[in-house]
Design a protein around this motif. Structure first.
Motif, PDB file in Angstrom:
ATOM      1  N   SER A 133       0.820  -1.208   0.000  1.00  0.00           N
ATOM      2  CA  SER A 133       0.000   0.000   0.000  1.00  0.00           C
ATOM      3  C   SER A 133       0.859   1.265   0.000  1.00  0.00           C
ATOM      4  O   SER A 133       0.474   2.288  -0.577  1.00  0.00           O
ATOM      5  N   LEU A 134       2.028   1.210   0.629  1.00  0.00           N
ATOM      6  CA  LEU A 134       2.938   2.363   0.606  1.00  0.00           C
ATOM      7  C   LEU A 134       3.492   2.586  -0.802  1.00  0.00           C
ATOM      8  O   LEU A 134       3.640   3.727  -1.249  1.00  0.00           O
ATOM      9  N   ARG A 135       3.791   1.500  -1.479  1.00  0.00           N
ATOM     10  CA  ARG A 135       4.308   1.625  -2.847  1.00  0.00           C
ATOM     11  C   ARG A 135       3.253   2.216  -3.775  1.00  0.00           C
ATOM     12  O   ARG A 135       3.579   2.916  -4.736  1.00  0.00           O
ATOM     13  N   ARG A 136       1.998   1.951  -3.497  1.00  0.00           N
ATOM     14  CA  ARG A 136       0.937   2.473  -4.350  1.00  0.00           C
ATOM     15  C   ARG A 136       0.853   3.997  -4.270  1.00  0.00           C
ATOM     16  O   ARG A 136       0.509   4.655  -5.255  1.00  0.00           O
ATOM     17  N   THR A 149       2.524  -0.349  11.546  1.00  0.00           N
ATOM     18  CA  THR A 149       3.880  -0.821  11.803  1.00  0.00           C
ATOM     19  C   THR A 149       3.936  -1.399  13.214  1.00  0.00           C
ATOM     20  O   THR A 149       3.125  -1.046  14.080  1.00  0.00           O
ATOM     21  N   TYR A 150       4.915  -2.294  13.414  1.00  0.00           N
ATOM     22  CA  TYR A 150       5.108  -2.901  14.726  1.00  0.00           C
ATOM     23  C   TYR A 150       6.450  -2.442  15.299  1.00  0.00           C
ATOM     24  O   TYR A 150       7.441  -2.359  14.559  1.00  0.00           O
ATOM     25  N   GLU A 155      11.059  -1.161   9.746  1.00  0.00           N
ATOM     26  CA  GLU A 155      10.147  -0.764   8.681  1.00  0.00           C
ATOM     27  C   GLU A 155      10.835   0.228   7.751  1.00  0.00           C
ATOM     28  O   GLU A 155      11.440   1.202   8.198  1.00  0.00           O
ATOM     29  N   GLU A 156      10.722  -0.002   6.465  1.00  0.00           N
ATOM     30  CA  GLU A 156      11.262   0.904   5.463  1.00  0.00           C
ATOM     31  C   GLU A 156      10.134   1.758   4.898  1.00  0.00           C
ATOM     32  O   GLU A 156       9.179   1.239   4.321  1.00  0.00           O
ATOM     33  N   ALA A 162       5.359  11.406   3.664  1.00  0.00           N
ATOM     34  CA  ALA A 162       5.215  11.976   5.002  1.00  0.00           C
ATOM     35  C   ALA A 162       4.332  11.034   5.818  1.00  0.00           C
ATOM     36  O   ALA A 162       3.331  10.516   5.313  1.00  0.00           O
ATOM     37  N   GLU A 163       4.698  10.799   7.069  1.00  0.00           N
ATOM     38  CA  GLU A 163       3.910   9.942   7.950  1.00  0.00           C
ATOM     39  C   GLU A 163       3.098  10.795   8.907  1.00  0.00           C
ATOM     40  O   GLU A 163       3.633  11.703   9.554  1.00  0.00           O
TER      41      GLU A 163
END
Length: 301
Positions: A133-136, A149-150, A155-156, A162-163
């Motif tokens: 989903s991030l790549r999308r 994320t855990y 995590e990359e 932006a988060e």
């Protein structure tokens, strides 16, 4: 390249029939009109008017431009109106991609709030798990993605994103209602080391294995599925237990399944991700605000 101001002035000169009449109509001086028409002629590379006595006549190029000038100005006006509608949040489109439990909980309430205050802003929903989903977002397939994320896993996150942290989602254990530990308010993961387990999506499964390894045991995973309803059905039939996110408790469907918090608490971070440049897009910023509000109301639930 045409200057839209010059096109507007040219259109008025043609309509009014002279520089002086156009000047009166537009509130300019006649020399200002003359300068704009000379600049427009330099831009197109040929005269647009010719004088016949005291009258002005369009050249062939002038006639051609005259046929298009009204259309050009109408298109500019329509574009301005659409831009105003988007920037003032009367319209707009935002594509949101989220993982299943967020799509079933955070998203509906956020969209209801959005529809109430800004009915012209439309949202398209997509569903995918991180990291895809991030790549999308990076590929331009969606504008906002919700991902989790855990803390124990590296995590990359692509540099372009932006988060926006939304909430911490406490993990729970799904148990059949007849399970001996279902009577407790919370359960310890180590006490369930001999149980059969049902594992979820790859990222959740990786965290589950990591937490078990930290406690010194390898779980017996009997089934693996990404479908939360399937997990519930398997638990309900006594085929295993499952570690699930707290958001899933909002849509528990089986009366024979109950959720119990882990002791000590284990949580995942739920965040929204967006291209950094898109934070300035009004509709995108509005959807992010609604997501933050809804997520904040769920903290501690």
């Amino acid at each position: 390249m045409f200057d839209s101001r010059h096109i507007k002035t040219f259109y008025e000169v043609v309509r009014a029939g002279s520089y002086s009449a156009a000047a009166r109509s537009l509130g300019y001086t006649q020399p200002a009109i003359t300068q704009q028409m000379k600049a427009l002629e330099r831009s197109v590379g040929t005269p647009l008017f010719t004088r016949v006595g005291r009258r002005m006549r369009l050249t062939e190029a002038g006639e051609a431009l005259s046929r298009h000038a009204g259309i050009i100005l109408d298109d500019i006006s329509a574009a301005q109106q659409q831009m105003n509608a988007i920037t003032r949040l009367r319209s707009g489109r935002v594509r949101v991609c989220a993982f299943p439990s967020a799509n079933a909980t955070l998203i509906p309430e956020s969209l209801a709030r959005l529809a109430s205050g800004h009915p012209g802003v439309r949202v398209e929903l997509l569903e995918d798990e991180p990291p895809e989903s991030l790549r999308r977002v990076v590929r331009g397939e969606c504008d906002i993605t919700l991902a989790f994320t855990y803390p124990g896993l590296h995590e990359e996150v692509p540099d372009e994103l932006a988060e926006i942290p939304l909430m911490e989602d406490q993990l729970t254990v799904l148990l059949p209602t007849g399970h001996p530990m279902a009577r407790r308010r919370s359960v310890k993961l180590a006490e369930l080391a001999e149980e059969r387990w049902i594992a979820g999506c790859p990222r959740c499964r990786a965290n589950f294995l990591h937490e078990c390894a930290e406690l010194g045991f390898a779980p017996d995973i009997a089934f693996t599925t990404d479908d939360n309803l399937v997990v519930q059905s398997l638990v309900a039939e006594g085929l295993g237990i499952a570690m699930m996110p707290g958001l899933v408790l909002n849509f528990l469907c089986h009366r024979k399944v109950t959720g119990r918090a882990l002791d000590p608490a284990s949580r995942r971070q739920v965040s929204a991700y967006v291209l950094k440049d898109h934070l300035r897009i009004p509709a995108t910023a509005l959807v992010l605000d609604e997501l933050r509000t809804v997520a904040a109301n769920r903290v501690g639930c």
